[in-house]
Enzyme design. Structure first.
Site, mmCIF file in Angstrom:
data_model
loop_
_atom_site.group_PDB
_atom_site.id
_atom_site.type_symbol
_atom_site.label_atom_id
_atom_site.label_comp_id
_atom_site.label_asym_id
_atom_site.label_seq_id
_atom_site.Cartn_x
_atom_site.Cartn_y
_atom_site.Cartn_z
ATOM 1 N N HIS A 1 0.783 -1.235 0.000
ATOM 2 C CA HIS A 1 0.000 0.000 0.000
ATOM 3 C C HIS A 1 0.819 1.292 0.000
ATOM 4 O O HIS A 1 0.319 2.355 -0.350
ATOM 5 C CB HIS A 1 -0.933 0.005 1.212
ATOM 6 C CG HIS A 1 -2.178 0.801 1.007
ATOM 7 N ND1 HIS A 1 -2.223 1.932 0.230
ATOM 8 C CD2 HIS A 1 -3.440 0.627 1.450
ATOM 9 C CE1 HIS A 1 -3.449 2.423 0.227
ATOM 10 N NE2 HIS A 1 -4.204 1.653 0.953
ATOM 11 N N TYR B 1 -14.541 6.187 8.711
ATOM 12 C CA TYR B 1 -13.513 6.639 7.769
ATOM 13 C C TYR B 1 -13.955 6.259 6.371
ATOM 14 O O TYR B 1 -14.214 5.098 6.090
ATOM 15 C CB TYR B 1 -12.212 5.911 8.113
ATOM 16 C CG TYR B 1 -10.992 6.287 7.330
ATOM 17 C CD1 TYR B 1 -9.936 6.964 7.941
ATOM 18 C CD2 TYR B 1 -10.844 5.930 5.994
ATOM 19 C CE1 TYR B 1 -8.792 7.281 7.246
ATOM 20 C CE2 TYR B 1 -9.693 6.257 5.287
ATOM 21 C CZ TYR B 1 -8.673 6.926 5.922
ATOM 22 O OH TYR B 1 -7.534 7.252 5.221
ATOM 23 N N THR C 1 -4.764 10.702 -0.423
ATOM 24 C CA THR C 1 -6.137 10.532 0.044
ATOM 25 C C THR C 1 -6.485 11.558 1.115
ATOM 26 O O THR C 1 -5.613 12.227 1.656
ATOM 27 C CB THR C 1 -6.324 9.147 0.684
ATOM 28 O OG1 THR C 1 -5.364 9.003 1.718
ATOM 29 C CG2 THR C 1 -6.166 8.054 -0.335
#
Ligand SMILES: *[C@@H]1O[C@H](CO)[C@@H](O)[C@H](O)[C@H]1NC(C)=O
Ligand SMILES: *[C@@H]1O[C@H](CO)[C@@H](O)[C@H](O)[C@H]1NC(C)=O
Length: 779
Positions: free
Chosen positions: A466, A582, A595
Site C-alpha cells: 500500500h 472513515y 487521500t
C-alpha cells in the site's frame, strides 16, 4: 495601435501552439510517431500543452513577419543581435536570423509558461464540484471551455503534472471547527465540552505556531502531506503489512476464461507487460474526473513496476529500479526467475504459458528454509530487517533475494482452486478473498509492489503493497489486465494461449538459497505471528445483484452517499451505537495528492438513522435522508478540494513532534479509533468492459483487512447499473463483530432505504388521491 496588433499576433500564435494543426506541420511533428524514447517523452511532457512542432511554426511566423518589414518584437530582436557573441564571423543577415530564432524560442517558451500558469490558475478553481448534479452554471461552462482550450491535445500520462495546483493548507480555525462539528454526536456532552476547550486552547496558541511551519513547508514542497503520509503512516509502521496494510483485487466474478493455470498466467503476465510498456511510453491517458475532464495527478503511477519495499529497523524504504526484465515466481515452496524478454522482444502469451508450465512440472523439492521464506515479509518488520541484515547480505542468499526484490513484480502459482464455485459458492468466495489477502502467509511476497496470484483452476487475483500508491492506481492496471486477457488476447479452443513458442527459449532458473537453522527459526517465528493474524480475519464478500446505481439514481441521491448512509444504518442496527467512520477519498486534483478522510458519520446521518429506527413518518425520514445525503456529498467534495480535516491535523501533529511540543488536542484526535473503515473502488475504464453484451464479465473489485480490532472494514464497488459488491472484514477475536451478520445488515439497510425513497411505491393515501385525479381526468 501597434501594441494591439502585437498582442493579437501573440494570441494568434498561442492558439496555433494549442491547436497544433497548421497545414503541413504534421510532417515535422514527432508527436504522432509510434515509438517514443523516454527523451522524446520528456520533451513532449516538458513543453506541454504546446507540441514540439509548434516551435517551428513560431519561428517561421516571426521570420515571415520580419520579411514584411514589421518587427513583432518591438526592438527586442535588434537588442539580441547587439549582444550576440559571434558578431564578426557572421553576415548581418545571418545574425538577424539567429537573433530572430532566439527571440522566437524565448517567445515560444514564455507562451508555454503563460499557458501553464493559466491552466494552473484554472485548475485551482473547484466551484464546479459544488454544483448540483445536472445544473451546471454558466461560470462552470465557461471555465470548462477554458480548461479544454488550455489543456492542449493528446496529452501523455505526465503532461499535466506541471499544471496541477498545490494542495492548499486550510486555516487552523476552519479545521478545528470542522473537527468539532464532526465529533459532536459521537461524544457525550461532558466529553464534547472538554474537547471544545482543548481545541480552542490549541487554536489560540500552539496551533498558530505549527501552522506557520506547515505553511513554510507548503511553499517548497509539491504537496505538504504526501511525503509525511508515506513515511509516517506506511513506511514507519512496524507491524505486519499482511492484512493490516496490503489489499487485494479479484478476478471476474462469474467467469474464468480458461481452466488452465499456466495459460491464464501467460495472458495475465503478458497483459501486465503490455501495460508496463504503455506506461513507459506514457501512452496511458491521464486519469480525469468524468464529464468535466479535469485531470488528476499521475505521480503514483511511477512506482507500479520494478518496485519493492525494503525493511529497516526504524523505517522501511521504497526502492524502484529503472530496469527489470523478469518476474520472480513462487511455486510449491520454490523460487524461480522467469525472463520476460528473449532476443530483444517480449515473450508472447504462449511462450509465458510454456515457461510457467515448465515451473509447474518441475519436481525438485524446496531446500531447507526456502518454502516458508516469504513469511518474513508477512510478520513484524523489525525481525525481518534484522534477519535480512544477518542472513541475506552476502553470498547466494543476497543474490537470490536481490532477484526477488528487483523483479518487475512477483508471481505466485497456487496449488489450490479458488473462486465462486462448487457446492458452497458463497463460502468459497469468502475463502478466495482470504486467500488473496493473506494466502498461507508464506506464498505471497508482501513487500513487492504487487503479487499476481494464479490458482490451479485458472482463477487469478492480486495482492498489493500500500505504501507506494493507493488502490485506484492498481485497480487501473488490473482493469486493463483483466479485459486485455479476455477480450484482446483470448485463448484457443482448448484453453491455451495463442501463438507459437520459440524453441530456443532457455527454461526459468531456480533461485538458490543457503538458509541456516537459525534463520529458519526466525522464519518460523514470523510465520507464527502472521498465522495468528491471518486466522483471526473474518472475511465476507457479498455481491448484491439486481440492485445498484440505476435504482439509486431514480431516488435522485448520489450513489456513494446512499451506500454510506446505508452503512451507518447497518452499523447502528448491528452495534446499537454510532461510531467514527472513515471513508477514503482522493486529493489527486492536486499535485502528488493521495487521500483524505471523509468522516461520514455525521450529525445529519445520525439524526436520520435515529428517526428511521424510532418509527418517524416516511415524509420526515425522507427529508432527513436527503439532508444527510447532501451533507455527506458536501463533506466528500470538501475533502477532495483540500478542505478535509484529518490530513491537516495529521501534519500539524508531525510538526509538533518535530518541535518536541505536546498538544493534548492533537494527541487525542490522532488516537481516535475508526471502527468503521470504508472505501469505494470506482470502476475507472468503463469503456473496457461491456456489461450489455458480456454481463458475466463483471469484476468483483477488491478489499482490505479490518483496521480496528473491534471494527469493520468495508470496501465496495458499484458495477454497471445493477450490481454492488461488498467486501467486509473484521476479527474473529472480537465477540461483537461478525462479517456475515454485518453483510446481511448492510443488504437489509440498502433495501430499506430503497423502499423508503422509492418513487414507484407511493403510500396508499397518495395513491387514492392520484386515483381521484386520474378519474377526474378521465371524465
Ligand atoms: C446562462 O446563459 C444562458 C444563455 O447562454 C442564459 O439564458 C442564462 O440566463 C444564463 N444564466 C445565468 C444564471 O446567468
Ligand atoms: C521497469 O523495467 C523495465 C524493463 O527493464 C523498463 O523498461 C522500465 O522502464 C522500468 N519501469 C520503470 C517505470 O522504471
Amino acid at each position: 495601435m501597434f501594441i494591439f496588433n502585437v498582442y493579437f499576433y501573440f494570441i494568434f500564435l498561442m492558439s496555433v501552439i494549442l491547436t497544433d494543426s497548421p497545414a503541413g506541420f504534421h510532417s515535422v511533428s514527432f508527436v504522432y510517431s509510434v515509438h517514443l524514447s523516454p527523451v522524446q517523452n520528456n520533451v513532449i511532457t516538458g513543453v506541454y500543452p504546446a507540441s514540439p512542432s509548434s516551435w517551428l511554426f513560431v519561428v517561421i511566423a516571426i521570420l515571415a513577419t520580419m520579411y514584411t518589414r514589421s518587427d513583432p518584437s518591438m526592438g527586442l530582436i535588434a537588442k539580441i543581435q547587439e549582444h550576440l557573441p559571434v558578431s564578426d564571423s557572421l553576415s548581418v543577415q545571418c545574425r538577424t536570423v539567429v537573433s530572430a530564432v532566439l527571440f522566437s524560442t524565448l517567445l515560444w517558451f514564455s507562451l508555454i509558461f503563460t499557458m501553464r500558469l493559466c491552466l494552473k490558475q484554472l485548475l485551482s478553481y473547484h466551484g464546479w464540484m459544488f454544483e448540483q448534479h445536472g445544473k451546471v452554471s454558466n461560470t462552470t461552462k465557461i471555465w470548462a471551455a477554458m480548461v479544454r482550450i488550455f489543456s492542449g491535445r493528446q496529452p501523455l500520462l505526465y503532461s499535466y503534472q506541471g499544471s496541477l495546483p498545490n494542495l492548499p493548507v486550510p486555516a487552523v480555525k476552519d479545521t478545528v471547527k470542522r473537527y468539532l462539528e464532526s465529533a459532536r454526536l459521537l461524544m457525550s456532552d461532558a466529553e464534547y465540552e472538554r474537547m471544545t476547550t482543548l481545541a480552542k486552547e490549541f487554536e489560540s496558541s500552539l496551533g498558530n505556531r505549527l501552522q506557520w511551519y506547515l505553511k513554510l513547508k507548503a511553499m517548497w514542497a509539491s504537496n505538504y502531506v504526501s511525503d509525511w503520509w508515506e513515511e509516517y503512516v506506511y513506511l514507519r509502521g512496524r507491524g505486519p503489512l499482511m492484512v493490516n496494510s496490503n489489499y487485494y483485487g479479484m478476478d471476474f466474478l462469474y467467469v474464468t476464461p480458461t481452466p488452465i493455470q499456466a495459460a491464464r498466467a501467460g495472458n495475465t503476465l503478458h497483459a501486465c507487460l503490455l501495460y508496463r510498456r504503455k506506461l513507459n511510453r506514457e501512452e496511458i491517458k491521464p486519469s480525469r474526473v468524468p464529464v468535466l475532464n479535469v485531470p488528476l495527478c499521475a505521480a503514483q503511477c511511477e512506482r507500479i513496476f520494478n518496485t519493492t519495499r525494503i525493511p529497516g529497523e526504524e523505517t522501511d524504504s521504497l526502492i524502484h529500479w529503472q530496469d527489470s526484465e523478469y518476474v520472480a515466481v513462487f511455486h510449491r515452496g520454490r523460487y524461480f526467475r522467469l525472463w520476460l524478454y528473449h532476443a530483444g522482444r517480449m515473450l508472447s502469451p504462449r511462450e509465458i504459458e510454456h515457461q510457467i508450465q515448465h515451473i509447474l512440472d518441475d519436481p525438485s523439492p524446496p531446500v531447507p528454509g526456502e518454502a516458508k521464506l516469504a513469511a518474513l515479509t508477512a510478520g513484524d518488520r523489525i525481525p525481518w530487517a534484522q534477519a535480512r541484515k544477518e542472513f541475506f547480505s552476502s553470498g547466494v542468499n543476497k543474490r537470490s533475494l536481490d532477484c526477488i526484490e528487483k523483479a518487475a513484480f512477483f508471481v505466485a502459482l497456487d496449488d489450490d482452486e479458488q473462486g465462486m464455485m462448487g457446492d458452497d459458492p458463497a463460502g468459497n468466495l469468502d475463502r478466495y478473498a482470504k486467500s488473496l489477502l493473506h494466502g498461507k502467509c508464506y506464498d505471497r511476497w508482501f513487500d513487492k509492489s504487487f503479487t499476481v496470484v494464479l490458482y490451479k483452476n485458472g482463477k487469478n487475483g492480486l495482492n498489493a503493497e500500500h505504501s507506494w500508491a493507493d488502490a485506484p492506481i492498481m485497480a487501473h492496471v488490473w482493469e486493463y489486465v483483466m479485459t486485455t486477457d479476455c477480450f484482446q488476447l483470448g485463448y484457443t479452443e482448448e484453453g491455451h494461449c495463442k501463438g507459437d513458442v520459440a524453441s530456443s527459449l532457455p527454461p526459468p532458473t531456480r533461485l538458490t538459497w543457503d538458509i541456516p537453522a537459525e534463520c529458519q527459526e526466525r522464519i518460523e517465528r514470523s510465520l507464527a505471528v502472521a498465522q495468528t493474524l491471518a486466522d483471526d480475519v473474518d472475511f465476507h464478500v457479498l455481491p448484491i445483484q439486481d440492485f445498484g446505481k440505476g435504482a439509486i439514481k431514480k431516488c435522485k441521491i448520489s450513489p456513494d452517499a446512499f451506500i454510506q448512509i446505508a452503512l451507518q444504518l447497518a452499523y447502528y442496527r448491528n452495534r446499537g451505537s454510532f461510531t467514527l467512520t472513515y471513508e477514503a477519498s482522493m486529493t489527486r486534483l492536486f499535485r502528488e495528492g493521495r487521500t483524505e478522510t471523509v468522516r461520514s458519520c455525521t450529525s445529519e446521518s445520525c439524526t436520520f438513522v435515529r428517526a428511521l429506527e424510532g418509527g418517524e413518518s416516511k415524509e420526515v425520514c425522507r427529508h432527513l435522508f436527503r439532508t444527510a445525503a447532501e451533507k455527506h456529498q458536501h463533506l466528500y467534495r470538501m475533502a477532495m478540494t483540500g478542505g478535509g480535516i484529518d490530513r491537516h491535523l495529521f501534519c500539524l501533529y508531525i510538526v509538533s513532534k518535530y518541535l518536541g511540543e505536546e498538544s493534548p488536542f492533537l494527541k487525542e484526535v490522532l488516537s481516535e479509533t475508526w471502527r468503521l473503515s470504508t472505501s469505494q473502488t470506482p470502476l475507472q475504464q468503463v469503456e473496457l468492459f461491456d456489461f450489455v453484451n458480456h454481463p458475466d464479465y463483471t469484476t468483483c473489485g477488491g478489499g482490505f483487512g479490518p483496521v480496528a480490532d473491534d471494527g469493520y472494514g468495508v470496501s465496495y464497488i458499484i458495477i454497471g447499473e445493477n450490481m454492488i459488491n461488498l467486501h467486509i472484514s473484521c476479527k474473529h477475536s472480537c465477540p461483537q463483530t461478525d462479517s456475515h451478520k454485518f453483510g446481511a445488515d448492510i443488504k437489509k439497510a440498502l433495501m430499506d432505504l430503497l423502499e423508503l425513497m422509492s418513487p414507484e411505491k407511493p403510500d396508499p393515501s397518495r395513491a387514492e388521491q392520484n386515483h381521484l385525479k386520474n378519474s377526474k381526468k378521465d371524465l
